[in-house]
Scaffold this motif. Structure first.
Motif, PDB file in Angstrom:
ATOM      1  N   MET A 108      72.001  28.679 -10.108  1.00 40.03           N
ATOM      2  CA  MET A 108      72.357  29.515 -11.248  1.00 40.03           C
ATOM      3  C   MET A 108      72.374  30.994 -10.849  1.00 40.03           C
ATOM      4  N   TRP A 109      71.451  31.388  -9.980  1.00 39.49           N
ATOM      5  CA  TRP A 109      71.435  32.775  -9.497  1.00 39.49           C
ATOM      6  C   TRP A 109      72.737  33.101  -8.738  1.00 39.49           C
ATOM      7  N   SER A 110      73.140  32.118  -7.922  1.00 41.17           N
ATOM      8  CA  SER A 110      74.368  32.322  -7.144  1.00 41.17           C
ATOM      9  C   SER A 110      75.567  32.438  -8.051  1.00 41.17           C
ATOM     10  N   ARG A 111      75.694  31.551  -9.024  1.00 41.67           N
ATOM     11  CA  ARG A 111      76.875  31.549  -9.896  1.00 41.67           C
ATOM     12  C   ARG A 111      76.906  32.801 -10.789  1.00 41.67           C
ATOM     13  N   SER A 112      75.723  33.149 -11.323  1.00 41.15           N
ATOM     14  CA  SER A 112      75.704  34.349 -12.168  1.00 41.15           C
ATOM     15  C   SER A 112      76.013  35.589 -11.339  1.00 41.15           C
ATOM     16  N   GLY A 113      75.550  35.597 -10.081  1.00 35.19           N
ATOM     17  CA  GLY A 113      75.853  36.726  -9.192  1.00 35.19           C
ATOM     18  C   GLY A 113      77.336  36.806  -8.894  1.00 35.19           C
ATOM     19  N   GLU A 114      77.976  35.668  -8.710  1.00 36.12           N
ATOM     20  CA  GLU A 114      79.417  35.643  -8.447  1.00 36.12           C
ATOM     21  C   GLU A 114      80.209  36.175  -9.632  1.00 36.12           C
ATOM     22  N   VAL A 115      79.803  35.772 -10.830  1.00 34.97           N
ATOM     23  CA  VAL A 115      80.481  36.274 -12.028  1.00 34.97           C
ATOM     24  C   VAL A 115      80.290  37.778 -12.152  1.00 34.97           C
ATOM     25  N   GLU A 116      79.069  38.224 -11.860  1.00 30.16           N
ATOM     26  CA  GLU A 116      78.791  39.659 -11.980  1.00 30.16           C
ATOM     27  C   GLU A 116      79.592  40.461 -10.954  1.00 30.16           C
ATOM     28  N   VAL A 117      79.683  39.941  -9.732  1.00 28.26           N
ATOM     29  CA  VAL A 117      80.471  40.637  -8.703  1.00 28.26           C
ATOM     30  C   VAL A 117      81.954  40.677  -9.089  1.00 28.26           C
ATOM     31  N   LEU A 166      64.720  35.458  -7.648  1.00 27.04           N
ATOM     32  CA  LEU A 166      64.967  36.889  -7.458  1.00 27.04           C
ATOM     33  C   LEU A 166      65.164  37.569  -8.810  1.00 27.04           C
ATOM     34  N   ASN A 167      66.375  38.204  -9.047  1.00 22.09           N
ATOM     35  CA  ASN A 167      66.586  38.899 -10.324  1.00 22.09           C
ATOM     36  C   ASN A 167      67.075  37.978 -11.434  1.00 22.09           C
ATOM     37  N   TYR A 168      67.233  36.669 -11.101  1.00 22.04           N
ATOM     38  CA  TYR A 168      67.644  35.710 -12.134  1.00 22.04           C
ATOM     39  C   TYR A 168      66.390  35.211 -12.851  1.00 22.04           C
ATOM     40  N   PRO A 169      66.279  35.423 -14.178  1.00 22.66           N
ATOM     41  CA  PRO A 169      65.034  35.092 -14.890  1.00 22.66           C
ATOM     42  C   PRO A 169      64.802  33.609 -15.099  1.00 22.66           C
ATOM     43  N   GLY A 170      65.821  32.817 -14.967  1.00 21.12           N
ATOM     44  CA  GLY A 170      65.673  31.374 -15.174  1.00 21.12           C
ATOM     45  C   GLY A 170      65.739  30.981 -16.633  1.00 21.12           C
ATOM     46  N   LEU A 171      65.984  29.695 -16.872  1.00 23.88           N
ATOM     47  CA  LEU A 171      66.100  29.164 -18.236  1.00 23.88           C
ATOM     48  C   LEU A 171      64.874  28.352 -18.650  1.00 23.88           C
ATOM     49  N   GLY A 172      63.823  28.373 -17.819  1.00 28.02           N
ATOM     50  CA  GLY A 172      62.587  27.664 -18.182  1.00 28.02           C
ATOM     51  C   GLY A 172      62.697  26.156 -18.100  1.00 28.02           C
ATOM     52  N   TRP A 173      63.550  25.677 -17.212  1.00 29.14           N
ATOM     53  CA  TRP A 173      63.666  24.221 -17.059  1.00 29.14           C
ATOM     54  C   TRP A 173      62.402  23.663 -16.377  1.00 29.14           C
ATOM     55  N   ALA A 207      59.602  18.185  -6.735  1.00 28.04           N
ATOM     56  CA  ALA A 207      59.863  18.824  -8.026  1.00 28.04           C
ATOM     57  C   ALA A 207      60.099  20.322  -7.835  1.00 28.04           C
ATOM     58  N   TYR A 208      59.291  20.934  -6.978  1.00 28.89           N
ATOM     59  CA  TYR A 208      59.454  22.371  -6.722  1.00 28.89           C
ATOM     60  C   TYR A 208      60.803  22.638  -6.050  1.00 28.89           C
ATOM     61  N   GLN A 209      61.144  21.785  -5.090  1.00 26.23           N
ATOM     62  CA  GLN A 209      62.420  21.955  -4.391  1.00 26.23           C
ATOM     63  C   GLN A 209      63.588  21.811  -5.353  1.00 26.23           C
ATOM     64  N   MET A 210      63.497  20.833  -6.265  1.00 31.01           N
ATOM     65  CA  MET A 210      64.552  20.634  -7.252  1.00 31.01           C
ATOM     66  C   MET A 210      64.675  21.857  -8.163  1.00 31.01           C
ATOM     67  N   SER A 211      63.545  22.347  -8.620  1.00 28.89           N
ATOM     68  CA  SER A 211      63.540  23.526  -9.501  1.00 28.89           C
ATOM     69  C   SER A 211      64.105  24.736  -8.776  1.00 28.89           C
ATOM     70  N   GLU A 212      63.724  24.879  -7.503  1.00 28.66           N
ATOM     71  CA  GLU A 212      64.201  25.998  -6.704  1.00 28.66           C
ATOM     72  C   GLU A 212      65.722  25.932  -6.522  1.00 28.66           C
ATOM     73  N   LYS A 213      66.228  24.745  -6.267  1.00 31.72           N
ATOM     74  CA  LYS A 213      67.677  24.583  -6.073  1.00 31.72           C
ATOM     75  C   LYS A 213      68.450  24.886  -7.351  1.00 31.72           C
ATOM     76  N   LEU A 214      67.908  24.407  -8.490  1.00 36.12           N
ATOM     77  CA  LEU A 214      68.582  24.673  -9.766  1.00 36.12           C
ATOM     78  C   LEU A 214      68.656  26.173 -10.042  1.00 36.12           C
ATOM     79  N   ASP A 215      67.525  26.857  -9.865  1.00 34.43           N
ATOM     80  CA  ASP A 215      67.502  28.298 -10.131  1.00 34.43           C
ATOM     81  C   ASP A 215      68.349  29.060  -9.118  1.00 34.43           C
ATOM     82  N   HIS A 216      68.304  28.606  -7.865  1.00 32.18           N
ATOM     83  CA  HIS A 216      69.125  29.279  -6.840  1.00 32.18           C
ATOM     84  C   HIS A 216      70.616  29.122  -7.142  1.00 32.18           C
TER      85      HIS A 216
END
Length: 543
Positions: free
Chosen positions: A59-68, A267-274, A48-57
């Motif tokens: 989203m962090w990656s995609r949001s970072g790409e959009v920001e860049v 990291l700096n991605y706050p997450g959506l509380g999934w 469960a932790y690994q799944m949550s970590e992957k989801l947040d990672h």
């Protein structure tokens, strides 16, 4: 209720094994359940932790790409919409998860977009624009609204997206517009598959759920449950920020061992509380424990049967000497001349055998003494004939039998004629021998079921069993034989001695109430005989 030794041993062995089996099931079952719960629960919590970590990672990656992407010069004034469209299409081509990417002016009009979808459309009322103006924004999973009919959808299922948007500023810090992207939620299926497929190789019937914090909606999970609400204790614990496991309450297929984790960002991605839940039915998770319990039960029952049989055989082996003693005791009680066997297989049985042998020996000696004393009390010492007490005891049984058979008893009261002269002439010792000889002759004149008793001195009573029809005639025959026998001479110490006898007779019938009265009448008849000339029989009327 009583049990024999074999039944007791067999039952005791079986009960002990069954109780031990129940204890083993309780102790081993509890320990095994706890061990399996910790092992599997920890594994599910880790997944469960690994799944949550992957989801947040992700989203962090995609949001970072959009920001860049938003920082590129192409988004500065003067705008080159063709260059921007090329960049957006290149992003989508490199990362297909970006289903739609658009650049919006400060008023919310789409200036450039992938595949020119929604180009020139006003989407200023959409959260992706409104929140994107404020700063980096990530929106929760939602259904497609504007894009549902514009995007290809081979599967036919409802399209769902996750939003990412960021404000675009010029070199002096003025808002140029908003860079917005819709990420297809299908990427979550790939993440789920990367977790679930390896997990299913180790565990059976495992399910993964991703639940929205906003409205408890199941965003990702087994088909048929997506879009439905979930509310349980595990979800509440996950939202408290924990990463552990719990056994959900329920029974049968409704009970689960569930690992949980909470998506609090990366990291700096706050997450959506999934909330991520990874669960397995308890009847599957604890299957090995149940198999172990069944094995213990079957082994216990088999052991109970085996030890019951062994107990039965052992009890038979132990009880064999006791049974020998019991059989011998039964034979002794029936009058057989046997001895308690001397047994030495077991010390306790040997002690019992010896004690019983001593007891029987002492009882036999005591019984012989008592029998002798009883016999002495009922018999005349000189002649060996029954005395008055013996006569009375005989009469009790004889009267009952005569009443039952409706027969009579004839009383012959007899004494010797001339006995005093023998004592005076030859002495009392000769008189005693004469009495003994007379006793022998009287017994010869009676049957086994009749009695000759000496009342004292030279007085004797004979009780005959006679019929109801002619008792006097039968009695007279016996009396005549007695007189004839007694009159025969007796040689004692070289001297020939001859005496006679007189007999008085009376008949008792079942109608009589008292044998003593019959005996009195016979005594009166005796004296009539003596006064009438002796050596004769006289009958009195029946009582």
């Amino acid at each position: 209720m009583t049990f024999n030794l074999r039944t007791f041993f067999a039952s005791a062995f079986a009960v002990i094994i069954i109780l031990l089996t129940a204890l083993l099931i309780y102790v081993i079952g509890n320990q095994a359940t706890k061990s399996v719960e910790v092992s599997i629960g920890s594994s599910l919590a880790a997944e469960a932790y690994q799944m949550s970590e992957k989801l947040d990672h992700f989203m962090w990656s995609r949001s970072g790409e959009v920001e860049v992407l938003s920082k590129l010069n192409a988004f500065q004034k003067p705008l080159d919409t063709q260059e921007i469209s090329g960049l957006l299409n290149q992003l989508k081509s490199s990362l297909p998860v970006f289903t739609w990417v658009g650049y919006l002016d400060p008023k919310g009009t789409v200036l450039s977009a992938t595949d020119n979808i929604l180009l020139g459309k006003d989407i200023s009322q959409r959260p992706v624009f409104q929140e994107g103006r404020k700063g980096l924004f990530t929106g929760d999973v939602h259904d497609a609204v504007l894009l549902a009919k514009l995007l290809p959808n081979p599967s036919g299922e409802a399209l769902q997206f996750v939003d990412v948007s960021v404000p675009v500023y010029d070199k002096v810090g003025m808002l140029n517009g908003v860079l917005a992207a819709h990420l297809s939620w299908e990427w979550s299926r790939e993440v789920e598959k990367s977790i679930l497929d390896p997990l299913k190789e180790r565990m059976k019937d495992v399910e993964i759920f991703v639940v929205s914090q906003k409205d408890d909606t199941i965003l990702l999970g087994p088909s048929g449950l997506v879009g439905k609400k979930m509310a349980n204790e595990t979800l509440q614990k996950a939202r408290e920020g924990g990463n552990s496991w719990i056994v959900d309450s329920g029974s049968g297929k409704d009970a689960y061992l569930t690992g949980y984790a909470y998506g609090d960002g990366y990291l700096n991605y706050p997450g959506l509380g999934w909330s991520v839940l990874v669960r397995q039915p308890t009847d599957v998770a604890f299957a090995t424990v149940h198999q172990l319990e069944r094995f213990i039960i079957l082994s216990g029952l088999a052991a109970a049967v085996i030890f019951g049989i062994l107990g039965w055989l052992l009890a038979g082996w132990i009880a064999r000497p006791l049974n020998q003693i019991a059989k011998t005791a039964d034979l002794l009680s029936s009058g057989a001349n046997v001895e308690i066997p001397a047994l030495s297989r077991f010390k306790d049985v040997a002690i019992l055998s010896t004690s019983l042998r001593n007891l029987v020996s002492n009882l036999t000696k005591t019984e012989n003494k008592l029998s002798y004393m009883s016999d002495m009390a009922l018999h005349d010492v000189l002649t060996g004939l029954p005395n008055r007490a013996g006569l009375n005891e005989f009469l009790v049984h004889a009267v009952n039998k005569a009443k039952l058979n409706r027969t009579t008893l004839s009383f012959l009261y007899m004494d010797l004629d001339g006995f005093k002269k023998v004592n005076d002439t030859f002495g009392h010792a000769t008189g005693d021998v004469l009495l003994q000889q007379v006793a022998v002759r009287l017994r010869e004149c009676t049957r086994d079921n009749e009695i000759v008793a000496r009342l004292g001195g030279d007085e004797f009573v004979i009780i005959l069993n006679t019929s109801a029809s002619k008792p006097m005639q039968e009695s007279e025959v016996v009396a005549a034989r007695i007189i004839s026998k007694v009159n025969l001479p007796v040689v004692i110490g070289g001297d020939t001695i001859q005496v006679g006898c007189s007999v008085g007779a009376a008949v008792w019938t079942p109608d009589c109430l008292d044998t003593a009265e019959t005996l009195r009448l016979a005594d009166e008849a005796l004296y009539i005989s003596k006064r009438s000339g002796k050596n004769r029989i006289t009958f009195e009327a029946a009582c």
